[in-house]
Write an enzyme that holds these catalytic residues in place. Sequence first.
Site, mmCIF file in Angstrom:
data_model
loop_
_atom_site.group_PDB
_atom_site.id
_atom_site.type_symbol
_atom_site.label_atom_id
_atom_site.label_comp_id
_atom_site.label_asym_id
_atom_site.label_seq_id
_atom_site.Cartn_x
_atom_site.Cartn_y
_atom_site.Cartn_z
ATOM 1 N N ASN A 223 8.604 4.885 0.582
ATOM 2 C CA ASN A 223 7.666 3.892 0.069
ATOM 3 C C ASN A 223 7.407 2.857 1.147
ATOM 4 O O ASN A 223 8.195 2.730 2.102
ATOM 5 C CB ASN A 223 8.235 3.217 -1.189
ATOM 6 N N HIS A 224 6.304 2.152 1.019
ATOM 7 C CA HIS A 224 6.014 1.039 1.918
ATOM 8 C C HIS A 224 6.700 -0.222 1.421
ATOM 9 O O HIS A 224 6.698 -0.518 0.222
ATOM 10 C CB HIS A 224 4.512 0.756 1.989
ATOM 11 N N GLY A 225 7.292 -0.990 2.361
ATOM 12 C CA GLY A 225 7.732 -2.327 1.996
ATOM 13 C C GLY A 225 6.513 -3.224 1.785
ATOM 14 O O GLY A 225 5.480 -3.033 2.437
ATOM 15 N N TYR A 226 6.633 -4.191 0.883
ATOM 16 C CA TYR A 226 5.494 -5.090 0.624
ATOM 17 C C TYR A 226 5.953 -6.493 0.223
ATOM 18 O O TYR A 226 5.168 -7.312 -0.246
ATOM 19 C CB TYR A 226 4.597 -4.510 -0.466
ATOM 20 N N HIS B 237 9.181 0.920 6.142
ATOM 21 C CA HIS B 237 9.297 1.864 5.033
ATOM 22 C C HIS B 237 10.679 1.741 4.390
ATOM 23 O O HIS B 237 11.660 1.380 5.053
ATOM 24 C CB HIS B 237 9.121 3.297 5.518
#
Length: 557
Positions: A123-126, A138
Site C-alpha cells: 500500500n502507499h503511505g499517506y 510503501h
Amino acid sequence: MPTPSSAKRLREQRFDYAPWHFAAEATAAEKAAQKAHQRALADASGAEIGEGSYVAPSAIIVGKPGHTFRLGAHGFVAGGAYVTDDVTLGDRCTLNPYATLRGKIIGGDGVRIGAYACLMGFNHGYADTTRPIWQQPHTSKGIVIGDDVWIGAHVSILDGVKIGSHTILAAGAVVTKDVPDYAIVGGNPAKVIRMRRRAHAAGSLEAKLQAFGERVGGELETVLASYRFKTKDAGHVYLNQKGEKARVRPWCDATEIAAMFGRVAPGLTKAEWVTRLRGFQEPVSGVVAEHIPIDGRFENAVHAEPIHTRFYNTMALNYALECLGSNLAWPVKTAADITAPRLRKKLASLAWETGAWGAGDWVDCYASAVLANALYFDHRPPLEAMFAWLDKKCDPMTGLWGSWSEKSRWQLPVNGFYRLTRGTYAQYGRPLPHPEKAIDTILTHSADKAYFNGKTDDACHVLDVVHPLWLCRKQTAHRRDEIEAWVRKYLPKAIAHWQRDRGFDFVVARHDTSLQGTEMWLSIVWLMADLLGCADALGYHPCGVHRPEVPGRVLLG
C-alpha cells in the site's frame, strides 16, 4: 485459409489464453519451448516454476532472486497476467488472463485466480499531508491465502488480508478484511454471504462426521509416525504394520492419507518425498516392484514378482506422486507397448467368467498406467478400443463383467466391477454401460451376510460396494432410497472403529490397525458421506487412488 505462420500464432494464443489445454495437447517441441521460456524467466527474474506448470510467454513476470515469483507443480499463468515482487503459490494454482499479483503474497495449494483479479500485497503511505502520496514510502503487510480457494473474476484483495482455506470470493468482490475458512464472500466491501460448512445440529450425522474429521486431523501426525520404522537395509521406512517387509505400497498409503488433509507425511519434506518415491521406479520398463529396491538393485526385485503385482505398485506410486504435485519419472513402457490389436487380444484372454476380480485388476492397472503415460509423456493410448471392448462385454442383465458362482456368489464380479470401473469409467469420465442393472446386482451382494455381517467385513468388500454405488449414482437415481438407507446404517459403525492414534484395521471388528486399512476406510467414509450429500462435513477428501476427480476426461474429448 490461414498461412502456416498465422496458424502457428493462433495455436500459441490458444495455449496463452486457455492454458489448461497445454498439458494434454502440446507437442514435444512446444513443451520444449515452454521449458526454455521457464529457464529464461529463471535467469531474468529468479522465477521458480514447478514441474508440469505452464507460464504464457505474454505474461509479465518481474522480480529478482530472493524476491521473485514461485509457482508449484501443475499450475498455470495465462496470457496478460502481471506478477511482480515476492509472490509464492503452491501446487495446482492458476492465474487466468490479466490477473495482477503485486507485493508480498503467499498462497497455498489449489488457489484459482480469475481473469482481471487484482491482489495488492502493498500500500502507499499517506500519513504526511505535506507531501504528495507518490513521495511517501510503501507499506506491506502482505496477503496470505489458504488452500483450495476460488477467487472470481475482477476480485480485488487489499494488503494485510488473510483468505481462509476452501473459500469462494465472488466475482467483483472487494476484499478488505480477513475471510474465514469455508466462507463465500461478495460485494464492496466484501461480506460473508454464507458458509460452505453449515453448523450441524448436535447428535446429527453431519455433526458426527465433522467431529470424526476433526479427530482424525488432530491425530494424523501421530498416526502416520506410528508406521515409520528404522530398518537395517533401507533406513527409515513406512511399513503397513510392524514386522512386515519394506514394501512400496505403505509409502503410497502414507502419502495419500496425509494429502487428504492437505499435509505431507512426517519424516521428509515434500521435495524429499518426491525424490524418494521416484526412486522406486525401474527406468527401463517403467514398472515398480512390490518391495523397495536396495542400493538401486531393480532387476532382481522386478523380475522376481508376478506382473500384476508390478502393475499395481506402478499405479499406486503414480497416484502418490500426484498427491505431491509430481508424477512418475519414466513412462510405463510395459503398458505403452500394448497396441489396440494386442489390447483387444489381451482383454479377450482374461478370465472374466471365473476370475472377474483378476480381470478387473488388470484393466485397472493398465488404464491407470496409460493415463500417466498420456498426461505426462505425450503418449496416445488406444482408449477408444478399450472402451468399445468393455462396453460390448458388459452384461446388460447384471451391469457387471463376470458371472455369479456358487462358491463366491456375487463377490468376485462386484469386486472386479470396482477395480475395472475405478481405473476406466471413473477416472476417464466415461458413462457406465448399464448403471441401473449394476445397482441391482450390487445391492443384492450388499445383503449377503457372508461378507457383510458386522464382524468379518473388511475394507475391500465394503469399498467394492460403496465406490460402485457412488459411481453409478452419478448417472441415475435408481433405488436411491435403498442405497442411502444402507449407507446410513453402515456409516456410523464405520467411523466408530477408528482407534486413537493408530487409525483403522483392515477388518472392522479387529484391533490390528494398518496403513492400508486406514487409507481405505477413510476413503470409504468419505464416499458414503458423499452418497448422502454431506461429505463436506468431514473436512477432508480422498486423494490418489480413490480421488473423486476425473483427470482422464481431457483424453476422450
